[in-house]
Design an enzyme around this catalytic site. Structure first.
Site, PDB file in Angstrom:
ATOM      1  CD  GLU A  39      -1.630  -2.286   1.715  1.00  0.00           C
ATOM      2  OE1 GLU A  39      -0.406  -2.734   2.149  1.00  0.00           O
ATOM      3  OE2 GLU A  39      -2.474  -3.282   1.862  1.00  0.00           O
ATOM      4  CG  PHE A  54      -9.771  -9.193  10.926  1.00  0.00           C
ATOM      5  CD1 PHE A  54      -8.878  -9.813  11.501  1.00  0.00           C
ATOM      6  CD2 PHE A  54     -10.233  -9.365   9.467  1.00  0.00           C
ATOM      7  CE1 PHE A  54      -7.739 -10.307  10.690  1.00  0.00           C
ATOM      8  CE2 PHE A  54      -9.043  -9.794   8.738  1.00  0.00           C
ATOM      9  CZ  PHE A  54      -7.730 -10.016   9.101  1.00  0.00           C
ATOM     10  CD  GLN A  55      -7.374  -7.016   7.312  1.00  0.00           C
ATOM     11  OE1 GLN A  55      -8.424  -6.609   6.550  1.00  0.00           O
ATOM     12  NE2 GLN A  55      -6.290  -7.542   6.867  1.00  0.00           N
ATOM     13  CE  LYS A 108     -17.267  -6.027   3.609  1.00  0.00           C
ATOM     14  NZ  LYS A 108     -16.523  -7.376   4.285  1.00  0.00           N
ATOM     15  CG  MET A 112      23.027  12.000   3.593  1.00  0.00           C
ATOM     16  SD  MET A 112      24.210  13.040   2.877  1.00  0.00           S
ATOM     17  CE  MET A 112      23.049  13.538   1.429  1.00  0.00           C
TER      18      MET A 112
END
Lengths: 579, 177
Positions: free
Chosen positions: A49, A111-112, A161, A483
């Site tokens: 993602e 969940f999630q 949802k 760096m």
């Protein structure tokens, strides 16, 4: 028209002119992926993602249009927090849609589930938790308006949802096309104050050593042409910050290039010695100013910014103009014309000769590799610059390779430099280059990446290979987090702590091939040109060219952190020259 | 946004912030202070006469100068409609305190004297405690609380101050444009 929330979301995105969506489906956003099949919007399936977010940013960088990403709830939402913060720091217009657990389950540790709007509150320009399907068209319309107007930035829309799931009665809604915004607290102002603009013009006409200090606001406001007119009419030199590379042509005689910590000596010094800084869409970032109290000590400051919170944040301006950079610059040009145009500018020959003196004594420089030394990254970048079309889009990661790219590339067109400035997000280059290629398929797109950065987001090359984005990657492999290594060398008595990445693991050529790309490996200067030519010929597949570079090469000039810009450290070969 | 010069006294700043009356707005506002480590000393929130908006009265224990950037950032929040920095000398401030004090029969009379002097109100009386309330300027409420403390405060609840700017006293200049 009756529809469900998922269909409404797709229709709302189409209505905003979205042509491409970067995303990855999952549980909570699943119902939206069904109407996606019937939509005109192209979806690019990413492998992580974070990649979706940076692709949306790269798309926005290259096109000026808002980038759009869509991911599911929980871990997907947290994975896209870095791109949101990156876009927030660099004022990138972006809209991110996240799935959320059903409204009734919010706050139950479902969940999630995660508190996406809470987590992203401080890294978005605004965010929404949509609670009713009927709100979707208006919220999406508002989200794009907020993301693209005023000071642009990312807007997140979190969608439970149940309001997009056709099997849930809460998703039923009647479509409407919103035609206005009810945002009483959001009224971006474009025009600058005419009297202040006249005062600014007067200061310009009086200045003996003026410098145009131009930042990302020029590109964001599509103000490059106005800037060119202002600079040419007044004959004032221009420094282009990391966020405005390409906003003024590097080949123009008035261009001094990048200022700041790794800026050109002349850009840094001209600002230090200036009696007037005309800051257009720049924010006096610590990487530009060095020690703030000693930055441009002799200069009066005109500061133009769309965001009034930037005016006086770091340096108290003498004239502060809140407004759109392009509009204010155009008005400034008009005001200056009324005062006599170029004839009203004082004789600045002495200043010009000081500037050309610095340019002659302190050009960018490096020593070409000798014998069996590995490649010099600066040489690779010069070759790449000279063997690619002038309008090539270049994306970079963060670190030494980023600074060398900004230093050595010649940016002569706006929207050709895609980079993570404010947040300094390692791993930005590859997904951002894919997003840029998606937005500008007509252009050649090169990602310049370091070996540290490459290992963070290389998986998106699978996305590039499978979705048909033939980007090219110049991998500057110096076997180190370069760096950090440079800082440890200069400021920690060469005590190297956890910066060695190894030279040969992974095998980048094999890895590139495994990811569906052409992999090339270059070790000697003679091979550089032919490898770039070979990569440029390949248009049906991404290419990764591993340039095996010297580990100990440092980026100069450098203003050590916390030091004054007057103490800029130049290349070792220039240190005995008179300043 | 209007800002009155000298609106900072004793290192505190009072902001009156009009916001959209929506879920999550308070968290956005509070987050800007929390992020900088600024403690909010008092906070009063209620809807305005227009139900689309709420008014927040925020007292922060920070001088006006470091507050300038916070105020500008507050103004950038999409849900913030306007902000006033209130100068205590140019505003009317009120606060409500409810307090329960130990008051057995021997000292109840002394407490009732204070209640009379301050024009406070007795809300509830127990066997050896008394609950009173006072509305007034924050400094008057402070005085009352200080005077009650020696008797033994059992519980105290203050609302945090609310404020409105003082009204114009002079007649408008008839020659003004």
């Amino acid at each position: 028209m009756k529809m469900n929330g998922g269909q409404a979301l797709m229709k709302a995105l189409e209505n905003e002119g979205v042509d491409i969506l970067f995303g990855l489906p999952g549980g909570a956003i699943l119902p939206v992926y069904d109407p996606l099949i019937d939509s005109s919007i192209r979806h690019v399936l990413v492998r992580h993602e974070q990649g979706a977010g940076h692709m949306a940013e790269g798309y926005a960088h290259a096109t000026g249009r808002p980038g759009v990403a869509m991911v599911t709830s929980g871990p997907a939402a947290t994975n896209i927090v870095t791109p949101l913060c990156d876009a927030y720091m660099d004022s990138i217009p972006m809209v991110v849609v996240t799935g959320q657990v059903p409204y009734a389950a919010i706050g139950t540790d479902a969940f999630q589930e995660c508190d996406t709007t809470g987590i992203t509150m401080s890294v978005t320009k605004h965010n929404y938790l949509v609670t009713e399907a009927a709100d979707i068209p208006q919220v999406i319309h508002d989200a794009f308006y907020i993301a693209t107007t005023g000071r642009p930035g990312p807007v997140l829309v979190d969608i439970p949802k149940d309001i997009v799931d056709p099997n849930n009665p809460r998703s039923a809604m009647e479509w409407y096309t919103p035609d206005s915004h009810d945002l009483p607290g959001y009224l971006p102002n474009i025009a600058g104050d005419a009297e202040l603009i006249r005062q600014a013009a007067k200061l310009i006409c009086e200045a003996e050593r003026p410098v145009l200090y131009t930042g990302g606001g020029i590109l964001k406001s599509r103000g490059a042409e106005a800037l060119l007119e202002l600079a040419e009419m007044t004959g004032i030199h221009v420094v282009t910050t990391l966020m405005n590379r390409g906003g003024f042509p590097d080949d123009h005689p008035l261009c001094l290039g990048m200022p700041g910590m790794h800026g050109n000596y002349t850009a840094v010094t001209a600002m230090q010695e200036a009696d007037l800084l005309i800051a257009l869409g720049a924010r006096f970032d610590d990487r530009v100013t060095g020690k703030v109290g000693e930055f441009a000590p002799l200069a009066k400051v005109i500061h133009v910014d769309i965001d009034s919170a930037e005016l006086g944040k770091v340096r108290r301006p003498d004239v502060a103009i809140q407004g759109d950079c392009r509009v204010v610059t155009e008005e400034l040009v008009k005001a200056l014309k009324e005062m006599g145009g170029s004839d009203a500018q004082p004789d600045r020959n002495q200043w010009r000769s000081r500037i050309s003196g610095w340019q002659e004594r302190f050009p960018l420089t490096y020593e070409q590799s000798k014998g069996d030394e590995l490649l010099k990254p600066q040489y690779v970048l010069e070759q790449l610059r000279d063997s690619t079309p002038d309008d090539t889009i270049v994306a970079s990661g963060v670190g030494q390779h980023q600074m060398w790219t900004s230093q050595y590339w010649k940016f002569n067109h706006p929207y050709t430099w895609v980079n993570s400035g404010g947040l300094g997000t390692m791993g930005f280059a590859i997904p951002a280059a894919i997003g840029a290629k998606a937005g500008r398929p007509d252009r050649m797109v090169w990602a310049v990446d370091g070996d540290g950065c490459f290992q963070m987001t290389a998986q998106e090359l699978v996305t590039a290979a499978t979705e048909g984005f033939p980007i090219k990657v110049a991998l500057i492999n110096n076997a180190y987090l370069g760096m950090v290594r440079q800082w440890q060398e200069m400021f920690y008595e060469e005590r190297y702590s956890e910066v060695y990445l190894t030279r040969d693991v992974p095998d980048y050529k094999m890895w590139a091939e495994a990811l569906g790309c052409v992999g090339l490996k270059v070790e000697s200067p003679e091979e550089v040109g032919p490898a770039i030519a070979q990569a440029n010929e390949i248009n049906d597949q991404p290419v990764v060219v591993e340039f095996r570079c010297e580990a100990e090469e440092n980026v100069f000039p450098m203003v050590p952190a916390g030091m004054s810009n007057s103490d800029v450290v130049v290349d070792p070969s220039q240190r005995d020259r008179p300043r | 946004m209007s800002s009155a010069p000298g609106s900072e006294v004793g290192g505190t700043t009072t902001l009156v912030v009009r916001v959209e009356n929506k879920a999550g707005v308070l968290a956005r506002v509070a987050g800007l202070f929390a992020r900088r480590g600024f403690n909010i000393e008092s906070l009063a929130v209620a809807p305005t006469d227009d139900e689309r908006f709420s008014r927040l009265t925020i007292v922060v224990g920070v001088d006006a100068a470091p507050m300038e950037q916070v105020v500008k950032q507050l103004d950038k929040l999409v849900n913030v409609v306007d902000i006033q920095e209130l100068n205590p000398a140019a505003s009317v401030e009120r606060e409500l305190m409810m307090v329960t004090v130990r008051a057995d029969s021997e000292i109840r009379g002394q407490i009732l004297d204070l209640v009379r002097i301050f024009q406070a109100t007795v809300l509830n009386v127990g066997y050896d405690e008394i609950m009173v309330s006072l509305t007034g300027s924050p400094s008057r409420v402070d005085d009352f609380e200080d005077l009650l403390r020696p008797y033994g405060i059992v519980e105290v609840q203050r609302t945090g101050k609310v404020a409105l700017p003082k009204l114009v006293k002079s007649t408008p200049d008839p020659l003004a444009p």
